[in-house]
Design a protein around this motif. Structure first.
Motif, PDB file in Angstrom:
ATOM      1  N   ARG A 180       0.847  -1.195   0.000  1.00 20.24           N
ATOM      2  CA  ARG A 180       0.000   0.000   0.000  1.00 20.24           C
ATOM      3  C   ARG A 180       0.879   1.240   0.000  1.00 20.24           C
ATOM      4  O   ARG A 180       1.938   1.250   0.632  1.00 20.24           O
ATOM      5  N   LEU A 181       0.396   2.289  -0.723  1.00 16.49           N
ATOM      6  CA  LEU A 181       1.135   3.545  -0.729  1.00 16.49           C
ATOM      7  C   LEU A 181       0.958   4.192   0.647  1.00 16.49           C
ATOM      8  O   LEU A 181      -0.065   3.987   1.297  1.00 16.49           O
ATOM      9  N   ALA A 182       1.934   4.968   1.069  1.00 13.53           N
ATOM     10  CA  ALA A 182       1.828   5.643   2.365  1.00 13.53           C
ATOM     11  C   ALA A 182       0.533   6.456   2.388  1.00 13.53           C
ATOM     12  O   ALA A 182       0.176   7.079   1.393  1.00 13.53           O
ATOM     13  N   ASP A 183      -0.188   6.413   3.471  1.00 13.21           N
ATOM     14  CA  ASP A 183      -1.441   7.163   3.673  1.00 13.21           C
ATOM     15  C   ASP A 183      -2.637   6.666   2.859  1.00 13.21           C
ATOM     16  O   ASP A 183      -3.683   7.304   2.861  1.00 13.21           O
ATOM     17  N   ALA A 184      -2.498   5.547   2.161  1.00 15.30           N
ATOM     18  CA  ALA A 184      -3.641   5.063   1.377  1.00 15.30           C
ATOM     19  C   ALA A 184      -4.448   4.055   2.194  1.00 15.30           C
ATOM     20  O   ALA A 184      -3.989   3.549   3.214  1.00 15.30           O
ATOM     21  N   ALA A 185      -5.670   3.749   1.717  1.00 16.56           N
ATOM     22  CA  ALA A 185      -6.529   2.784   2.409  1.00 16.56           C
ATOM     23  C   ALA A 185      -5.879   1.402   2.399  1.00 16.56           C
ATOM     24  O   ALA A 185      -5.232   1.025   1.426  1.00 16.56           O
ATOM     25  N   GLN A 186      -6.073   0.660   3.491  1.00 17.45           N
ATOM     26  CA  GLN A 186      -5.495  -0.693   3.563  1.00 17.45           C
ATOM     27  C   GLN A 186      -6.407  -1.719   2.917  1.00 17.45           C
ATOM     28  O   GLN A 186      -6.013  -2.847   2.696  1.00 17.45           O
ATOM     29  N   ASP A 187      -7.675  -1.374   2.637  1.00 15.57           N
ATOM     30  CA  ASP A 187      -8.695  -2.327   2.170  1.00 15.57           C
ATOM     31  C   ASP A 187      -8.765  -3.480   3.174  1.00 15.57           C
ATOM     32  O   ASP A 187      -8.755  -3.242   4.361  1.00 15.57           O
ATOM     33  N   ASP A 188      -8.798  -4.723   2.683  1.00 17.34           N
ATOM     34  CA  ASP A 188      -8.894  -5.854   3.614  1.00 17.34           C
ATOM     35  C   ASP A 188      -7.531  -6.444   3.959  1.00 17.34           C
ATOM     36  O   ASP A 188      -7.450  -7.506   4.557  1.00 17.34           O
ATOM     37  N   GLN A 189      -6.452  -5.778   3.570  1.00 19.04           N
ATOM     38  CA  GLN A 189      -5.121  -6.297   3.896  1.00 19.04           C
ATOM     39  C   GLN A 189      -4.811  -5.958   5.358  1.00 19.04           C
ATOM     40  O   GLN A 189      -5.063  -4.855   5.817  1.00 19.04           O
ATOM     41  N   GLN A 190      -4.288  -6.941   6.098  1.00 19.45           N
ATOM     42  CA  GLN A 190      -4.020  -6.757   7.528  1.00 19.45           C
ATOM     43  C   GLN A 190      -2.693  -6.040   7.768  1.00 19.45           C
ATOM     44  O   GLN A 190      -2.601  -5.127   8.555  1.00 19.45           O
ATOM     45  N   ARG A 191      -1.646  -6.536   7.102  1.00 19.07           N
ATOM     46  CA  ARG A 191      -0.313  -6.010   7.396  1.00 19.07           C
ATOM     47  C   ARG A 191       0.254  -5.482   6.087  1.00 19.07           C
ATOM     48  O   ARG A 191       0.603  -6.253   5.213  1.00 19.07           O
ATOM     49  N   VAL A 192       0.300  -4.186   5.953  1.00 15.08           N
ATOM     50  CA  VAL A 192       0.724  -3.634   4.674  1.00 15.08           C
ATOM     51  C   VAL A 192       2.109  -2.994   4.777  1.00 15.08           C
ATOM     52  O   VAL A 192       2.556  -2.617   5.861  1.00 15.08           O
ATOM     53  N   VAL A 193       2.754  -2.892   3.628  1.00 11.48           N
ATOM     54  CA  VAL A 193       4.108  -2.348   3.547  1.00 11.48           C
ATOM     55  C   VAL A 193       4.136  -1.429   2.332  1.00 11.48           C
ATOM     56  O   VAL A 193       3.470  -1.699   1.328  1.00 11.48           O
ATOM     57  N   THR A 194       4.884  -0.338   2.408  1.00 12.21           N
ATOM     58  CA  THR A 194       4.962   0.568   1.253  1.00 12.21           C
ATOM     59  C   THR A 194       5.894  -0.043   0.194  1.00 12.21           C
ATOM     60  O   THR A 194       6.749  -0.884   0.514  1.00 12.21           O
ATOM     61  N   PRO A 195       5.751   0.407  -1.073  1.00 13.56           N
ATOM     62  CA  PRO A 195       6.632  -0.121  -2.126  1.00 13.56           C
ATOM     63  C   PRO A 195       8.114   0.078  -1.789  1.00 13.56           C
ATOM     64  O   PRO A 195       8.922  -0.841  -1.958  1.00 13.56           O
ATOM     65  N   GLN A 196       8.461   1.256  -1.290  1.00 15.03           N
ATOM     66  CA  GLN A 196       9.878   1.513  -0.977  1.00 15.03           C
ATOM     67  C   GLN A 196      10.404   0.538   0.062  1.00 15.03           C
ATOM     68  O   GLN A 196      11.504   0.010  -0.060  1.00 15.03           O
ATOM     69  N   LYS A 197       9.601   0.291   1.107  1.00 17.14           N
ATOM     70  CA  LYS A 197      10.079  -0.589   2.182  1.00 17.14           C
ATOM     71  C   LYS A 197      10.215  -2.023   1.669  1.00 17.14           C
ATOM     72  O   LYS A 197      11.179  -2.720   1.994  1.00 17.14           O
ATOM     73  N   ALA A 198       9.241  -2.468   0.859  1.00 23.52           N
ATOM     74  CA  ALA A 198       9.301  -3.843   0.341  1.00 23.52           C
ATOM     75  C   ALA A 198      10.565  -4.050  -0.493  1.00 23.52           C
ATOM     76  O   ALA A 198      11.270  -5.049  -0.353  1.00 23.52           O
ATOM     77  N   ILE A 199      10.880  -3.082  -1.341  1.00 23.44           N
ATOM     78  CA  ILE A 199      12.079  -3.204  -2.185  1.00 23.44           C
ATOM     79  C   ILE A 199      13.336  -3.159  -1.308  1.00 23.44           C
ATOM     80  O   ILE A 199      14.256  -3.959  -1.470  1.00 23.44           O
TER      81      ILE A 199
END
Ligand code: C5P
Length: 230
Positions: A180-199
């Motif tokens: 998920r992008l920073a500050d965006a809705a998580q929808d039904d995802q429990q544990r989200v990570v930003t694209p930068q952090k994942a990379i």
């Protein structure tokens, strides 16, 4: 075609019309595409071929899990569609994965990866199965089995990427949803990570659905993500 984008857009649509409406706004140089169970069950191999013919790299996310011979033959059928990547379920075991690898061992074979422990399943599901382990240990164990069977990598939570990058080495492909992008809705995802952090944590490819597919300007969001991670 040779691509460099680490973004895989999840085409979670119920029809070809809605799928193509989005695909027409995307470009093969900016992203790859993921076809999962819903879209494949509705639209089948012809849609996959259509996407491949448009020069998109397609990840066929059907998570095969059956006896080794059946899975190996299904993998051959998927490869015949011209997909770039496909997956099996690591819970099917090392023999099953090795059989799939044996069938897809040519230089031009698609990438073959495995799903480990689904992020929707946690400790309660392990306990219910009578397995005396934790989700993290289970992920590590299934990833090691995947590597032993000679597969190219795993689908894992972005939160597991850094642990797996260390234990599995640099050549192992890590495909991470739950972005998920920073500050965006998580929808039904429990544990989200930003694209930068994942990379940064070692993900090779990011599977991103709704933040792109439901955006007013999908291509603009895609370009923003690419610029943020490069
Ligand atoms: O819309 P969103 O970005 O949440 O979509 C994520 C995609 O990744 C979906 O197609 C979902 O099925 C898939 N996925 C996931 N979590 C997993 C495995 C796959 O979200 N553990």
């Amino acid at each position: 075609m040779s691509q460099t984008s680490p973004i895989i857009v999840a085409l979670d649509f119920p029809s070809e019309r809605e799928t193509m409406q989005l695909v027409e706004q995307l470009e093969p140089s900016l992203c790859r595409l993921k076809v999962g169970k819903e879209l494949f069950t509705r639209c089948g191999p012809s849609l996959v071929k259509k996407l491949v013919d448009r020069n998109f790299d397609v990840f066929l996310d059907l998570k095969y899990h059956d006896i080794p011979n059946t899975v190996a033959k299904a993998c051959v059928a998927a490869a015949d569609l011209g997909v770039w990547m496909l997956n099996v379920h690591a819970l099917g075991g090392e023999k099953m994965m090795a059989a799939a690898r044996q069938e897809l061992s040519g230089d031009d074979s698609p990438l073959l990866i495995a799903v480990t422990w689904l992020t929707s399943s946690g400790q309660a599901e392990l306990d219910a199965l009578g397995l005396d382990t934790t989700p993290q240990q289970m992920v590590a164990r299934l990833a090691q089995m995947t590597k032993n069977a000679g597969l190219d990598g795993v689908v894992c939570s972005a939160q597991e990427a850094s642990m797996l990058r260390k234990s599995m080495g640099d050549d192992f492909c890590l495909v991470t949803p739950g972005i998920r992008l920073a500050d965006a809705a998580q929808d039904d995802q429990q544990r989200v990570v930003t694209p930068q952090k994942a990379i940064k944590d070692g993900a090779s490819y990011l599977v991103i659905g709704r933040p792109i597919t439901q955006a007013a300007e999908p291509c603009k969001v895609l370009r923003t993500i690419i610029s943020d991670i490069s």
